[in-house]
Write a protein that holds these residues in place. Structure first.
Motif, short mmCIF file in Angstrom:
data_model
loop_
_atom_site.label_atom_id
_atom_site.label_comp_id
_atom_site.label_asym_id
_atom_site.label_seq_id
_atom_site.Cartn_x
_atom_site.Cartn_y
_atom_site.Cartn_z
N LEU A 1 -43.86 25.13 -13.07
CA LEU A 1 -42.44 24.98 -13.37
C LEU A 1 -41.90 26.18 -14.13
N LYS A 2 -40.65 26.49 -13.84
CA LYS A 2 -39.96 27.62 -14.44
C LYS A 2 -38.72 27.10 -15.18
N PRO A 3 -38.24 27.85 -16.15
CA PRO A 3 -37.02 27.42 -16.85
C PRO A 3 -35.86 27.18 -15.90
N GLU A 4 -35.80 27.94 -14.81
CA GLU A 4 -34.71 27.75 -13.85
C GLU A 4 -34.82 26.47 -13.04
N ASP A 5 -35.91 25.75 -13.18
CA ASP A 5 -36.05 24.44 -12.55
C ASP A 5 -35.38 23.34 -13.37
N THR A 6 -34.92 23.69 -14.56
CA THR A 6 -34.26 22.71 -15.42
C THR A 6 -33.01 22.17 -14.75
N ALA A 7 -32.95 20.86 -14.62
CA ALA A 7 -31.84 20.20 -13.93
C ALA A 7 -32.04 18.69 -13.98
N VAL A 8 -31.01 17.99 -13.56
CA VAL A 8 -31.16 16.57 -13.27
C VAL A 8 -31.57 16.46 -11.81
N TYR A 9 -32.64 15.73 -11.56
CA TYR A 9 -33.17 15.58 -10.21
C TYR A 9 -32.79 14.21 -9.66
N PHE A 10 -32.31 14.23 -8.42
CA PHE A 10 -31.87 13.02 -7.75
C PHE A 10 -32.66 12.80 -6.46
N CYS A 11 -32.97 11.55 -6.18
CA CYS A 11 -33.51 11.22 -4.86
C CYS A 11 -32.39 10.60 -4.03
N ALA A 12 -32.50 10.78 -2.73
CA ALA A 12 -31.46 10.31 -1.82
C ALA A 12 -32.10 9.80 -0.54
N ALA A 13 -31.40 8.88 0.12
CA ALA A 13 -31.92 8.26 1.34
C ALA A 13 -30.87 8.25 2.42
N LYS A 14 -31.34 8.46 3.63
CA LYS A 14 -30.48 8.39 4.82
C LYS A 14 -31.22 7.61 5.88
N ARG A 15 -30.58 6.60 6.43
CA ARG A 15 -31.22 5.83 7.48
C ARG A 15 -31.61 6.77 8.62
N ARG A 16 -32.78 6.57 9.13
CA ARG A 16 -33.35 7.46 10.14
C ARG A 16 -32.35 7.77 11.24
N ASN A 17 -32.21 9.07 11.53
CA ASN A 17 -31.21 9.55 12.47
C ASN A 17 -31.76 10.80 13.13
N PRO A 18 -31.71 10.91 14.46
CA PRO A 18 -32.29 12.09 15.12
C PRO A 18 -31.63 13.40 14.71
N ASN A 19 -30.38 13.36 14.25
CA ASN A 19 -29.70 14.58 13.82
C ASN A 19 -30.28 15.14 12.53
N TYR A 20 -31.08 14.37 11.88
CA TYR A 20 -31.75 14.85 10.66
C TYR A 20 -32.47 16.17 10.91
N TYR A 21 -33.14 16.28 12.02
CA TYR A 21 -33.97 17.45 12.29
C TYR A 21 -33.16 18.70 12.63
N SER A 22 -31.85 18.55 12.72
CA SER A 22 -30.98 19.69 13.00
C SER A 22 -30.61 20.46 11.75
N GLY A 23 -31.06 20.00 10.61
CA GLY A 23 -30.79 20.70 9.38
C GLY A 23 -29.85 19.98 8.45
N ASN A 24 -29.41 18.80 8.86
CA ASN A 24 -28.49 18.04 8.02
C ASN A 24 -29.12 17.62 6.68
N TYR A 25 -30.44 17.62 6.63
CA TYR A 25 -31.14 17.18 5.44
C TYR A 25 -30.81 18.04 4.22
N LYS A 26 -30.28 19.23 4.40
CA LYS A 26 -29.96 20.12 3.28
C LYS A 26 -28.59 19.84 2.68
N ASP A 27 -27.82 19.02 3.36
CA ASP A 27 -26.45 18.75 2.94
C ASP A 27 -26.41 17.43 2.17
N ASP A 28 -25.99 17.44 0.94
CA ASP A 28 -26.01 16.20 0.17
C ASP A 28 -25.02 15.17 0.73
N ARG A 29 -24.05 15.60 1.51
CA ARG A 29 -23.12 14.66 2.11
C ARG A 29 -23.77 13.85 3.23
N TRP A 30 -24.95 14.27 3.68
CA TRP A 30 -25.64 13.60 4.76
C TRP A 30 -26.21 12.25 4.32
#
Length: 128
Positions: free
Chosen positions: A85-114
Motif C-alpha cells: 500500500l502507498k499513501p496515494e491509496d488513501t481513500a474511502v473504498y466502496f463495493c458495487a454490484a451489477k446484475r449480470r449483463n453481457p455488456n459488462y465485458y465491453s468495459g462498462n465495469y469501469k464506469d460507476d454509473r454502470w
C-alpha cells in the motif's frame, strides 16, 4: 441487494489490508462486482472488478500487481486484497454490484454509473 464493506483501517506504507464486501437480500452469484475508491476532493475512481462467476478480472493500472479481487459466492462475499500500500491509496473504498449483463465485458465495469447497488464505504488510510 444490500452491500456492506468492511476491513478498512490505518496502515503504514508497504503494508496490507483485506477489504470484504458482504451481501444480503440476494445471492451474489448473479452479479458482477466492482471496487471503487474516492479520495478527499477527488472523483470516485475504478479500482477492480470481477465477473459473476470469477472467470474474469480487471484492475486499474494504479493498483495492478498490488491488489487482487476475489469472491466467494457461497458466502456472498467479495474481497479486495491490497498489498504494498502507498499513501496515494488513501481513500474511502466502496463495493458495487451489477446484475449480470453481457455488456459488462465491453468495459462498462469501469464506469460507476454502470452499477446498481453500492455499499457504504470503508476508510483506508496509508501513512508514509
Amino acid at each position: 441487494v444490500q452491500l456492506q464493506a468492511s476491513g478498512g483501517g490505518l496502515v503504514q506504507a508497504g503494508g496490507s489490508l483485506r477489504l470484504s464486501c458482504a451481501a444480503s437480500g440476494r445471492g451474489l452469484s448473479n452479479y458482477d462486482m466492482g471496487w471503487f475508491r474516492q479520495a478527499p476532493g477527488k472523483d470516485r475512481e475504478f479500482v477492480a472488478t470481477i465477473d459473476s462467476i470469477a472467470s474474469w478480472e480487471y484492475y486499474a493500472e494504479s493498483v495492478k500487481g498490488r491488489f487482487a479481487i476475489s469472491r466467494d459466492n457461497a458466502k456472498n462475499r467479495v474481497y479486495l486484497e491490497m498489498n504494498s500500500l502507498k499513501p496515494e491509496d488513501t481513500a474511502v473504498y466502496f463495493c458495487a454490484a451489477k446484475r449480470r449483463n453481457p455488456n459488462y465485458y465491453s468495459g462498462n465495469y469501469k464506469d460507476d454509473r454502470w452499477y446498481d447497488y453500492w455499499g457504504q464505504g470503508t476508510q483506508v488510510t496509508v501513512s508514509s
